[in-house]
Enzyme design. Structure first.
Site, PDB file in Angstrom:
ATOM      1  CG  HIS A   1      40.716  50.073  18.630  1.00  0.00           C
ATOM      2  ND1 HIS A   1      39.654  50.673  19.283  1.00  0.00           N
ATOM      3  CD2 HIS A   1      41.641  51.059  18.445  1.00  0.00           C
ATOM      4  CE1 HIS A   1      39.914  51.947  19.473  1.00  0.00           C
ATOM      5  NE2 HIS A   1      41.121  52.214  18.970  1.00  0.00           N
ATOM      6  CD  GLU A   2      45.026  51.042  16.739  1.00  0.00           C
ATOM      7  OE1 GLU A   2      44.901  52.013  15.958  1.00  0.00           O
ATOM      8  OE2 GLU A   2      44.945  51.170  17.971  1.00  0.00           O
TER       9      GLU A   2
ATOM     10  CG  HIS B   1      41.058  54.205  14.733  1.00  0.00           C
ATOM     11  ND1 HIS B   1      40.156  55.203  15.055  1.00  0.00           N
ATOM     12  CD2 HIS B   1      41.603  53.789  15.912  1.00  0.00           C
ATOM     13  CE1 HIS B   1      40.146  55.373  16.371  1.00  0.00           C
ATOM     14  NE2 HIS B   1      41.003  54.531  16.911  1.00  0.00           N
TER      15      HIS B   1
ATOM     16  CD  GLU C   1      40.660  55.987  20.292  1.00  0.00           C
ATOM     17  OE1 GLU C   1      40.690  54.752  20.475  1.00  0.00           O
ATOM     18  OE2 GLU C   1      41.355  56.553  19.434  1.00  0.00           O
TER      19      GLU C   1
END
Length: 325
Positions: free
Chosen positions: A130-131, A134, A202
């Protein structure tokens, strides 16, 4: 498109900063605020990531000091087609993580010891994917600059009481009104911008992160655990610096005061539901994942073991034995 949104958000924050300067000091105050805002934008572009990492006392690790964690991030970065980011650990009991950096070539990811100890390796992989999403979506520049400017705007609002009213327009009613407006509007304006930054990004990072790690349920299970942990384990550094809350995968604020009035993150249950739907559409069975993700809460895997006297907060006696010790 992300660069356009970044420019618009930075411009909005600059206008807010100048408006507060005008309320406090008239035309002169507005020009001073403009100069400060431009300087902060330039400084934030080059240094905001370093500031955030230093704020949380993040410790950089490598393949020797944290082999399993580092190799996991390396493998996920390769899956995403990204350069290897710098890897950090934050000695904090609350499970959480964030990414920072102005571009993929200068990115960093950070996870707390709470995340590495209490989540299974699969769940950690989902979080770090997930990071990295980003980073790939170039959200990190926006998030770090907004964190810097939001903190400055909130601080300026807090200083308004001491700085006094708009002297150019007199020290009467207008000066008092201007001071009160700055004190009230500044923190709420900063929160609204944080919400605009975080909420849509998100969902996109969840989807891409699930693709990077290969299983949406790794991330959905991790989100549930992190959300529960964030409610009962305070992150004191985040409480003192709420302008950085939108950078984390789950809101690190405990909900004291008005923290929950304007949440910086979309509802966790909605995020989990979207990931579970994604898993169902790709034929991944949730029952099999549940058995794996609900592994022992005291994970003794590649992250090390939690010592018997653990249980305090990050300022207390909770100590971990792991590759970062």
């Amino acid at each position: 498109m992300n660069m356009t949104k970044t420019a618009m958000l930075i411009a909005l924050m600059t206008v807010m900063f100048m408006s507060i300067g005008y309320l406090l000091g008239g035309g002169g105050g507005m020009m001073i605020a403009l100069v400060i805002a431009v300087a902060m934008n330039l400084f934030g572009y080059w240094n905001s990531d370093k500031m955030v990492l230093r704020m949380y006392n993040a410790q950089e690790v490598d393949e020797r000091s944290a082999p399993e964690y580092y190799r996991m991030v390396s493998g996920l970065a390769a899956n995403a087609g990204l350069p290897m980011p710098k890897v950090y650990i934050i000695h904090e009991d609350q499970p959480n993580a964030f990414a920072t950096g102005r571009n993929p070539e200068n990115a960093a990811v950070a996870a707390t010891t709470g995340l590495l100890n209490w989540l299974s390796p699969e769940e950690v992989a989902g979080v770090m994917a997930h990071e990295l999403a980003h980073v790939q979506n170039r959200d990190t520049l926006t998030m770090t600059i907004v964190a810097t400017l939001a903190g400055a705007i909130s601080m300026l609002g807090n200083f308004a009481f001491f700085l006094g009213g708009n002297r150019e327009n007199g020290n009467g009613v207008m000066g008092v009104v201007g001071t009160l407006l700055a004190m009230i509007v500044a923190p709420f304006g900063a929160m609204i911008v944080q919400m605009a930054v975080s909420r849509t990004r998100e969902y996109a990072a969840d989807k891409r992160g699930a693709e990077i790690c290969g299983n949406p349920l790794w991330l959905s299970s991790a989100l549930g655990k992190i959300a529960r942990g964030a409610k009962v384990i305070p992150n004191e550094e985040a409480e003192h610096n709420p302008a950085t809350a939108h950078m984390f995968i789950i809101n690190p604020l405990s909900g004291r005061g008005a923290d929950n009035l304007f949440s910086t993150h979309p509802d966790t249950d909605n995020r989990i539901a979207a990931l579970e739907q994604m898993a169902a559409e790709t034929g991944i069975r949730s029952a099999a994942m549940t058995a794996r993700a609900a592994a022992p809460s005291q994970n003794s895997g590649p992250w090390g073991q939690r010592s018997d006297n653990a249980g305090g907060n990050s300022n207390g006696g909770s100590r971990y034995r792991g590759p970062w010790s």
